[in-house]
Design an enzyme around this catalytic site. Structure first.
Site, PDB file in Angstrom:
ATOM      1  N   ASN A  74      52.821  36.350  34.320  1.00  0.00           N
ATOM      2  CA  ASN A  74      52.887  37.368  33.262  1.00  0.00           C
ATOM      3  C   ASN A  74      52.591  38.733  33.889  1.00  0.00           C
ATOM      4  O   ASN A  74      51.458  39.013  34.265  1.00  0.00           O
ATOM      5  CB  ASN A  74      51.839  37.022  32.189  1.00  0.00           C
ATOM      6  CG  ASN A  74      51.652  38.136  31.173  1.00  0.00           C
ATOM      7  OD1 ASN A  74      52.520  38.992  31.003  1.00  0.00           O
ATOM      8  ND2 ASN A  74      50.509  38.132  30.488  1.00  0.00           N
ATOM      9  N   LYS A  77      52.601  41.555  32.479  1.00  0.00           N
ATOM     10  CA  LYS A  77      52.054  42.512  31.497  1.00  0.00           C
ATOM     11  C   LYS A  77      52.867  43.813  31.555  1.00  0.00           C
ATOM     12  O   LYS A  77      54.065  43.763  31.829  1.00  0.00           O
ATOM     13  CB  LYS A  77      50.566  42.752  31.753  1.00  0.00           C
ATOM     14  CG  LYS A  77      49.807  41.457  31.955  1.00  0.00           C
ATOM     15  CD  LYS A  77      48.331  41.640  31.889  1.00  0.00           C
ATOM     16  CE  LYS A  77      47.655  40.319  32.236  1.00  0.00           C
ATOM     17  NZ  LYS A  77      46.260  40.279  31.850  1.00  0.00           N
ATOM     18  N   HIS A 128      49.260  36.036  23.267  1.00  0.00           N
ATOM     19  CA  HIS A 128      48.380  36.383  24.390  1.00  0.00           C
ATOM     20  C   HIS A 128      47.163  37.116  23.827  1.00  0.00           C
ATOM     21  O   HIS A 128      47.281  37.871  22.846  1.00  0.00           O
ATOM     22  CB  HIS A 128      49.144  37.267  25.381  1.00  0.00           C
ATOM     23  CG  HIS A 128      48.400  37.464  26.672  1.00  0.00           C
ATOM     24  ND1 HIS A 128      47.377  38.369  26.794  1.00  0.00           N
ATOM     25  CD2 HIS A 128      48.516  36.854  27.878  1.00  0.00           C
ATOM     26  CE1 HIS A 128      46.899  38.305  28.033  1.00  0.00           C
ATOM     27  NE2 HIS A 128      47.571  37.394  28.713  1.00  0.00           N
ATOM     28  N   GLU A 185      45.695  39.685  24.720  1.00  0.00           N
ATOM     29  CA  GLU A 185      45.858  41.148  24.628  1.00  0.00           C
ATOM     30  C   GLU A 185      46.635  41.520  23.359  1.00  0.00           C
ATOM     31  O   GLU A 185      46.364  42.539  22.730  1.00  0.00           O
ATOM     32  CB  GLU A 185      46.547  41.675  25.895  1.00  0.00           C
ATOM     33  CG  GLU A 185      45.586  41.680  27.076  1.00  0.00           C
ATOM     34  CD  GLU A 185      46.226  41.497  28.438  1.00  0.00           C
ATOM     35  OE1 GLU A 185      47.448  41.661  28.567  1.00  0.00           O
ATOM     36  OE2 GLU A 185      45.474  41.175  29.390  1.00  0.00           O
ATOM     37  N   GLU A 234      43.538  30.130  27.756  1.00  0.00           N
ATOM     38  CA  GLU A 234      43.092  31.284  28.531  1.00  0.00           C
ATOM     39  C   GLU A 234      41.806  31.829  27.921  1.00  0.00           C
ATOM     40  O   GLU A 234      41.858  32.591  26.934  1.00  0.00           O
ATOM     41  CB  GLU A 234      44.144  32.382  28.492  1.00  0.00           C
ATOM     42  CG  GLU A 234      45.477  31.996  29.071  1.00  0.00           C
ATOM     43  CD  GLU A 234      46.260  33.232  29.495  1.00  0.00           C
ATOM     44  OE1 GLU A 234      46.541  33.354  30.700  1.00  0.00           O
ATOM     45  OE2 GLU A 234      46.546  34.087  28.657  1.00  0.00           O
ATOM     46  N   GLY A 246      41.745  38.723  33.766  1.00  0.00           N
ATOM     47  CA  GLY A 246      41.680  39.980  34.506  1.00  0.00           C
ATOM     48  C   GLY A 246      40.273  40.377  34.924  1.00  0.00           C
ATOM     49  O   GLY A 246      40.035  41.514  35.334  1.00  0.00           O
ATOM     50  N   SER A 248      42.302  34.605  35.690  1.00  0.00           N
ATOM     51  CA  SER A 248      41.909  34.854  37.076  1.00  0.00           C
ATOM     52  C   SER A 248      42.216  33.689  38.013  1.00  0.00           C
ATOM     53  O   SER A 248      41.422  33.380  38.902  1.00  0.00           O
ATOM     54  CB  SER A 248      40.429  35.246  37.155  1.00  0.00           C
ATOM     55  OG  SER A 248      40.201  36.443  36.438  1.00  0.00           O
TER      56      SER A 248
HETATM   57  C1  PEP Z   1      47.048  36.634  31.841  1.00  0.00           C
HETATM   58  O1  PEP Z   1      47.457  37.765  31.723  1.00  0.00           O
HETATM   59  O2  PEP Z   1      47.490  35.763  31.059  1.00  0.00           O
HETATM   60  C2  PEP Z   1      46.068  36.314  32.889  1.00  0.00           C
HETATM   61  C3  PEP Z   1      45.620  35.098  32.967  1.00  0.00           C
HETATM   62  O3  PEP Z   1      45.692  37.342  33.712  1.00  0.00           O
HETATM   63  P1  PEP Z   1      44.829  37.208  35.081  1.00  0.00           P
HETATM   64  O4  PEP Z   1      45.430  36.094  35.885  1.00  0.00           O
HETATM   65  O5  PEP Z   1      44.973  38.533  35.745  1.00  0.00           O
HETATM   66  O6  PEP Z   1      43.435  36.907  34.671  1.00  0.00           O
END
Ligand code: PEP
Length: 252
Positions: free
Chosen positions: A9, A11, A95, A97, A167, A173, A211
């Site tokens: 992803n 973003k 997601h 976000e 997640e 992040g 992450s």
């Molecule tokens: C994500 O955006 O779904 C995500 C898991 O980001 P990151 O791997 O940077 O934590």
């Protein structure tokens, strides 16, 4: 057998130039992978055409969000029919976000899931608890309620196009990852909620996100209920992203 998926992803990152170079290198590196992982690139929608050109059918492509309608006077939105028409196979919905910054509720997630499935695409539905929920012992109930409501409109014949990504919000992040034990526990809990909903739970792929990096992917992917990863930051560096894909055990 469940589909093994590693999805990147991007973003709101990237450019035309990056779409060409990054996807070209991922495709090149991915040619030597023999562990059956499906790689999905999820760029900003405006770069879908550039990414598809570079993916050359060897990588799947998805969008990060769609509106819940199929067409009409909704300025700024794109629909799942349009994503399909453009050549996408996947759509990310819910997601954290989108939930936190754009106020998406579980009910809206359910409407979007319905629309994606109606278009015949595969939906990756994101769920995950906040730090507050984890620290107060509410992680499992929060995630379970997101799964129950977010997937409440899925019809019996549509489950083969549903993927769930767990997640934890505090891990996205931040550089903090759930331990592989904690992630496995939550994935098993999600599978049991799906079973309880009448879904063919053992056939639904569950991805972990938060992450994921080359140095923690192997332990996570070795867990029995973790069928792949949703990768943010590390998906913007070809070498890192492909290393993560490589950590998938062959023959699983
Ligand atoms: C994500 O955006 O779904 C995500 C898991 O980001 P990151 O791997 O940077 O934590």
């Amino acid at each position: 057998m469940r589909r093994k998926i590693v999805a990147g992803n991007w973003k709101m990152n990237g450019s035309k130039d990056l779409s060409e170079k990054l996807v070209g290198s991922i495709r090149f590196e991915a040619e030597s992978l023999d562990n059956g992982v499906e790689i999905v690139i999820i760029p900003p929608a405006i770069y879908i055409g550039d990414v598809l050109k570079q993916a050359q059918g060897a990588l799947s492509v998805g969008v990060q969000n769609v509106g819940q309608w199929q067409s009409g006077a909704y300025t700024g939105e794109i629909s799942s029919d349009m994503a399909k028409d453009a050549g996408c196979r996947y759509v990310l919905v819910g997601h954290s976000e989108r939930r936190q910054l754009f106020g998406e509720t579980d009910e809206l997630v359910a409407a979007k899931v319905s629309s994606v499935l109606f278009s015949g695409l595969v939906v990756i539905v994101c769920v995950g608890e906040t730090l507050e929920e984890r620290e107060s012992g509410q992680a499992e109930s929060a995630v379970s309620s997101q799964v129950r409501t977010g997937l409440s409109l899925v019809a019996q014949g549509e489950w083969q196009n549903v993927v769930v990504a767990y997640e934890p919000v505090w891990a996205i992040g931040t550089g903090k990852t759930a331990t592989s034990d904690d992630a496995q526990t939550m994935h098993a809990a999600i599978r049991s909620v799906l079973k309880d909903m009448g879904a063919p739970a053992d056939e639904i792929s569950l991805l972990y996100g938060g992450s994921v990096k080359a140095d923690n992917a192997a332990a996570l992917f070795a867990e029995p209920d973790i069928d792949g990863g949703l990768i943010g930051g590390a998906s913007l560096v070809a070498k890192d992203f492909v290393s993560i894909c490589r950590y998938f055990p062959a023959g699983t």
